[in-house]
Each structure stands twice: as C-alpha cells, then as structure tokens.
Design an enzyme around this catalytic site. Structure first.
Site, PDB file in Angstrom:
ATOM      1  CE  LYS A  83      -3.841   1.185   2.496  1.00 27.89           C
ATOM      2  NZ  LYS A  83      -5.141   1.556   1.404  1.00 27.89           N
TER       3      LYS A  83
HETATM    4  N1  PPE Z   1      -7.814  -2.137  -2.615  1.00 31.78           N
HETATM    5  C1  PPE Z   1      -7.039   0.486  -2.703  1.00 31.78           C
HETATM    6  C2  PPE Z   1      -6.342   0.178  -3.905  1.00 31.78           C
HETATM    7  C3  PPE Z   1      -7.315   0.284  -1.384  1.00 31.78           C
HETATM    8  O1  PPE Z   1      -6.546   1.691  -1.388  1.00 31.78           O
HETATM    9  C4  PPE Z   1      -7.585  -0.240  -0.389  1.00 31.78           C
HETATM   10  C5  PPE Z   1      -8.303   0.709   1.021  1.00 31.78           C
HETATM   11  C6  PPE Z   1      -8.541  -1.276  -0.494  1.00 31.78           C
HETATM   12  C7  PPE Z   1      -8.703  -1.890  -2.011  1.00 31.78           C
HETATM   13  C8  PPE Z   1      -9.252  -2.776   0.636  1.00 31.78           C
HETATM   14  O2  PPE Z   1      -8.130  -2.805   1.624  1.00 31.78           O
HETATM   15  P1  PPE Z   1      -8.293  -2.892   2.783  1.00 31.78           P
HETATM   16  O3  PPE Z   1      -8.737  -1.318   3.552  1.00 31.78           O
HETATM   17  O4  PPE Z   1      -7.501  -3.839   3.317  1.00 31.78           O
HETATM   18  O5  PPE Z   1      -9.982  -3.526   2.797  1.00 31.78           O
HETATM   19  N2  PPE Z   1      -7.953   1.727   0.836  1.00 31.78           N
HETATM   20  C9  PPE Z   1      -8.024   2.713   2.123  1.00 31.78           C
HETATM   21  C10 PPE Z   1      -7.171   4.169   1.440  1.00 31.78           C
HETATM   22  C11 PPE Z   1      -8.531   5.063   1.310  1.00 31.78           C
HETATM   23  C12 PPE Z   1      -7.979   6.027   1.031  1.00 31.78           C
HETATM   24  O6  PPE Z   1      -9.349   6.958   1.180  1.00 31.78           O
HETATM   25  O7  PPE Z   1      -7.584   6.501   1.181  1.00 31.78           O
HETATM   26  C13 PPE Z   1      -8.696   2.514   3.064  1.00 31.78           C
HETATM   27  O8  PPE Z   1     -10.072   2.043   3.066  1.00 31.78           O
HETATM   28  O9  PPE Z   1      -8.466   3.394   4.554  1.00 31.78           O
END
Ligand code: PPE
Length: 308
Positions: free
Chosen positions: A159
């Site tokens: 991330k």
């Molecule tokens: N894909 C991406 C690209 C992503 O950033 C997230 C989380 C997910 C999938 C889902 O992952 P999880 O949170 O583990 O279920 N995105 C984070 C950032 C959002 C933001 O605007 O900053 C979040 O949901 O916290």
C-alpha cells in the site's frame, strides 16, 4: 470531507499536538512518493472503542515496507501500541486511523537509502466514505480510462503512498463525470479494483472476486473479512478473472474497503446491476459486517482489538 482535528498525532515515538505535527518541505517521500501507509477503522463496542483487525493492518504495513525496501525502526507490537494510544488520546468511539511510514529529511535524489524512515499515526472521525446513501442504496460506478498500474511496474501488493496517483487520476475522472467511484481495469482489460476498494460480483448465488496478485489489486483485509462472512453464511466465494461485462451481467455487485466498508454497486457505466437495488446477498453480508466490526458477533470477536 474536511478533516476534523483530534488532540494528538504519534510521531516517531512522541505524541505531538495535531497542529504541530509538521515535517520539512525536503522530506524525501513528499518528492518521490516512496512510503507505505494503512487505513484502519475503530468502531464503538460495548467495551469502548474497538480497532477492527488492527494486527492484520499493521502486519500488512510491515509487509509493504519490506516490499518497498524500507526498514521500519519499530516492531509490529510497538506500532499496535501506538495506534491504541492515539485512539485513546482522541477520546473517540469511532474513527479512521492512518499509520504512515515515510522517508524523512536527509538527502535528496532517487536513492532513498541515506534517509531516515519516519513513522506517524493519526486518527480522526470519518463518516461513510462513499456516503450513507451509497451504503444504503448503492453507488454509481464508472470504468476508468486509466488502467491499474501493472504489478511489474509497481508492486501493487504494497500500500505504497506514490502508487495512489493512479487511484486519484481515476477518482477525479469519475467524480467529474458525475459518478461516485471508478473501477480500474488491468492493461489487458480484467477487473482490478476500485480506487480504494476491492470488487465482488455475485452471480447465480456465488461470489466472484479477481485474484489480487494477478490483477494488481491490494489484498484487502475487508475483502478477507467479507469472504469469511460469506462462507459462514453458506455462500461459495471464488477468485476468478473478471471482465467489465461480468459486472453488467451480475445479479449483484459490491465494493469492500476499510474506508468504504461494504458498498453495493447500483450501476456500472450507466447499466443497472441486477435490480439496481442492493441485492439479498450483499445486504446479508453488510448486516453481519456492521455487527462484526462492533464486536456483536461472538464468532468474530477476535477481530476487534480494544484500546484499553
Ligand atoms: N484497494 C485499494 C487500492 C485500497 O486503497 C484499499 C483500501 C483496498 C483495496 C481495500 O483494502 P482494505 O482496506 O484492507 O479492505 N483503501 C484505504 C485508503 C482509502 C483512502 O481514501 O485513503 C482504506 O480503505 O482505508
């Protein structure tokens, strides 16, 4: 959603006043985007604020740092303790938590190795990411003209901070065109993920989601949570390559993410998905999810990590 300040931000082992949590303009990551972060939510529970799947998020932060070649100068337990401290200090029952690992002030240039690795943890109140109406009635999704970056070009399993340029480009395009969220495809046209969410399709009672590592999607912790919930509800969940037409033909579809939570997709590219209303499987999963995060489901109570 403008930020609402809380009391303190944890910076390299110290609690700093929110308005004093500043960095130098020559901070390395600000220029070159090499950093890693997490997004975590705390929810109110009968035993005070509970951080949902905190250990899993901190573990992913360390894995992301490892992928990007950054050595975090703390242990996982120390950052878990830092998150709990920040949430406790905030006095909030529900909040969004943002741990950030970045390269600080030291040298400039593309070799980051001489720079210190700094860590910060902040939290603030954050409501429904795609709106309360989105959670209740579904969102309008648009397939982006931007492809998800190829995992051979950027390690999408991390991330990484700079990698979100791709998400921001897609988000702005979708919002300007009047949609709620963008869906990114791989360069060969497979569904990857939303700008900050994983994608699930329901067809003939089965849940389908793209295999994260092959389509350059993040391995979502919410996607894992939803997979466990769906299987426990008796549904089959499989990883399968999907194309945009699979969304057009879906009975139901939804996005998952920590910020977004579980959000039904009402339409994709102006084509109604299913009935256009949240379907029964999506709704059943949402119901268990929102109870689980509040510690109200006994079999999932280990997912909730209390701050005291
Ligand atoms: N894909 C991406 C690209 C992503 O950033 C997230 C989380 C997910 C999938 C889902 O992952 P999880 O949170 O583990 O279920 N995105 C984070 C950032 C959002 C933001 O605007 O900053 C979040 O949901 O916290």
């Amino acid at each position: 959603m403008p930020l609402t300040p809380t009391e303190k931000i944890w910076m390299d082992g110290k609690l700093v006043d929110w308005h004093e949590a500043k960095i130098h303009v020559l901070t390395h990551s600000l220029h070159y985007g090499l950093g890693v972060f997490e997004g975590i939510r705390a929810y109110p529970t009968s035993a005070g604020p509970g951080v949902f799947r905190l250990s899993a998020h901190i573990h992913r932060l360390f894995q992301g740092a490892h992928i990007l070649g950054l050595t975090i100068p703390y242990t996982e337990d120390e950052l878990i303790a830092a998150v709990k401290e920040v949430v406790r200090e905030s006095g909030l029952e529900a909040c969004y938590i943002r741990p950030l690992v970045y390269l600080g002030y030291g040298e400039m240039g593309l070799n980051p190795m001489p720079c210190p690795v700094n860590v910060a943890v902040a939290c603030w109140p954050w409501g429904a990411y795609l709106g309360d109406d989105g959670i209740a009635n579904g969102i309008r999704l648009k397939v982006s003209s931007w492809a998800r970056h190829d995992p051979r070009a950027l390690p999408t399993a991390a991330k990484g901070t700079g990698m979100y340029v791709n998400s921001s480009l897609a988000k702005v395009e979708a919002v300007r065109a009047g949609y709620d969220e963008a869906l990114l495809l791989t360069t060969d046209g497979h569904i990857s993920e939303g700008t900050g969410e994983n994608c699930f399709v329901v067809r003939r009672g089965r849940l389908l989601t793209p295999p994260p590592s092959s389509v350059g999607a993040l391995e979502g912790i919410t996607a894992d949570t939803v997979t466990v919930i769906a299987r426990d509800l008796g549904y089959e969940v499989v990883e399968a390559p999907l194309r945009r037409t699979d969304l057009f033909m879906a009975d139901e579809a939804f996005l998952t993410g920590t910020a977004a939570e579980v959000v039904p997709i009402a339409s994709v590219d102006d084509r109604v998905v299913g009935t256009g209303k949240p379907g029964p499987i999506t709704t059943a999963i949402q119901e268990v999810f929102f109870k689980a995060v509040r510690g109200e489901v006994p079999e999932y109570k280990d997912w909730v990590e209390h701050v005291t």
